[in-house]
Design a protein around this motif. Structure first.
Motif, mmCIF file in Angstrom:
data_model
loop_
_atom_site.group_PDB
_atom_site.id
_atom_site.type_symbol
_atom_site.label_atom_id
_atom_site.label_comp_id
_atom_site.label_asym_id
_atom_site.label_seq_id
_atom_site.Cartn_x
_atom_site.Cartn_y
_atom_site.Cartn_z
ATOM 1 N N SER A 112 -16.311 -32.093 12.917
ATOM 2 C CA SER A 112 -17.437 -32.203 13.643
ATOM 3 C C SER A 112 -17.370 -33.334 14.858
ATOM 4 N N ASP B 47 -29.408 -35.069 16.670
ATOM 5 C CA ASP B 47 -28.511 -34.140 17.450
ATOM 6 C C ASP B 47 -26.989 -34.686 17.385
ATOM 7 N N GLY B 48 -26.730 -35.771 16.776
ATOM 8 C CA GLY B 48 -25.288 -36.449 16.446
ATOM 9 C C GLY B 48 -25.561 -37.697 15.787
ATOM 10 N N LYS C 81 -28.864 -36.063 9.206
ATOM 11 C CA LYS C 81 -28.928 -34.691 9.118
ATOM 12 C C LYS C 81 -30.097 -34.110 8.808
ATOM 13 N N THR D 9 -27.524 -24.838 19.577
ATOM 14 C CA THR D 9 -27.787 -26.121 18.912
ATOM 15 C C THR D 9 -27.083 -27.146 19.531
ATOM 16 N N ALA E 298 -22.516 -35.999 6.323
ATOM 17 C CA ALA E 298 -23.261 -34.875 7.321
ATOM 18 C C ALA E 298 -22.267 -34.106 7.826
ATOM 19 N N ASN F 273 -21.913 -31.130 9.429
ATOM 20 C CA ASN F 273 -21.994 -30.377 10.331
ATOM 21 C C ASN F 273 -22.809 -30.802 11.623
ATOM 22 N N VAL F 274 -22.933 -32.339 11.304
ATOM 23 C CA VAL F 274 -23.713 -32.771 12.688
ATOM 24 C C VAL F 274 -22.822 -33.237 13.601
#
Length: 306
Positions: free
Chosen positions: A168, A106-107, A101, A2, A135, A137-138
């Motif tokens: 994160s 990707d970020g 998200k 990922t 967000a 987990n981003v």
């Protein structure tokens, strides 16, 4: 694998927002724009809806629509799409972070709010943490730009303990001229994080400090040459790297005498790329035609290879 497993590095183009002649966002240009960056400039990652993209002049709805289009059109072509979600309003920032998200960005990146300014690193970190919670987990990047925001908090102080607050956390875009502060950031962050430098005209100075890459507006039309600068530096050819950096400095020094801002920069991109990105949105004024002609002539005198 990922995007959270891929370290952001080398060149990241801070994209302009395309507008129609009527001043509305123009999604039809984004696909060709991405192809141009990839094929002509050798740029593999983008930073959208940032300063260059006139984010603070866009509505939340416009920023969502643009982010969706950038992510969709970049899929399979760009390595990473980082969506800037910073706003003056915490709630708007959280809404944009959650949306990023949902669309598979990707970020996300967040700049300090600049009207009610955080006066301490703790206040700024708390704001950033609240945005990231929308967000969780981003990959999260702090966007440090004190000259524009007026938030004169050292980036190194913002990074202190930030991974406990934002698990994160993946790095920062350092758009400041304080190389001591930047060096302290590089030496502090974890190995999986990216320290990306954001002052295009002095990128070469940041590389020995350990910059992993760079985010900038000029990489939209100078990416090909800056990639050569990076390669020369990696090979230890400082003479060649300096030669390219000095050309960039000469161009931007000339541009600043003409009043270099997003409007002038956007017009230079229009002229060099052949794309039709439109005019900037008020209060940014369009580039005067005589300035455009002079700047394009200067560009070609420095960077058109015979």
């Amino acid at each position: 694998m990922t995007s959270a497993d891929i370290k952001l590095k080398r060149l990241v183009a801070a994209t302009f927002t395309p507008f129609t002649a009527e001043g509305e966002i123009n999604l039809s240009v984004i696909g060709p724009y991405i192809d141009y960056l990839k094929e002509k400039q050798g740029v593999d990652s983008i930073f959208v809806n940032g300063t260059t993209g006139e984010s603070m002049s866009l509505s939340v709805a416009e920023r969502k629509t643009l982010a969706e289009e950038w992510c969709q059109k970049a899929k399979g072509k760009m390595d990473q799409v980082i969506v800037h979600v910073g706003c003056l309003s915490l709630k708007d920032s959280q809404e944009l972070a959650h949306h990023a998200k949902q669309i598979g960005a990707d970020g996300i990146a967040v700049i300090a709010p600049s009207f009610f300014k955080p006066t301490t690193s703790d206040a700024l970190k708390k704001f950033l943490g609240e945005v990231s919670s929308a967000a969780p987990n981003v990959p999260f990047y702090y966007y440090h730009m004190p000259a524009t925001t007026g938030v004169n908090v050292l980036a190194r102080d913002v990074l202190e303990g930030i991974e406990e607050l934002i698990p994160s956390f993946s790095g920062l875009k350092f758009s400041g001229s304080d190389l001591m502060d930047f060096g302290l950031c590089v030496s502090y962050i974890q190995s999986h994080c990216s320290a990306l430098y954001g002052i295009d005209e002095q990128l070469l100075a940041a590389l020995p400090f350990g910059a992993h890459g760079a985010v900038g507006s000029t990489y939209n039309y100078l990416g090909y040459h800056v990639n050569k600068l990076l390669t020369a530096f990696e090979k230890g050819d400082l003479f060649e790297a300096r030669k390219i950096q000095f050309k960039i400095q000469e161009l931007l020094s000339y541009a600043k005498k003409l009043g270099f801002d997003v409007g002038v920069n956007k017009q230079l991109m229009n002229e060099v790329s052949g794309l039709c990105l439109g005019l900037p949105r008020l209060p940014v004024m369009p580039c005067p035609q005589d300035h455009s002609l002079r700047l394009v002539k200067k560009f070609h005198s420095l960077f058109t290879e015979s």
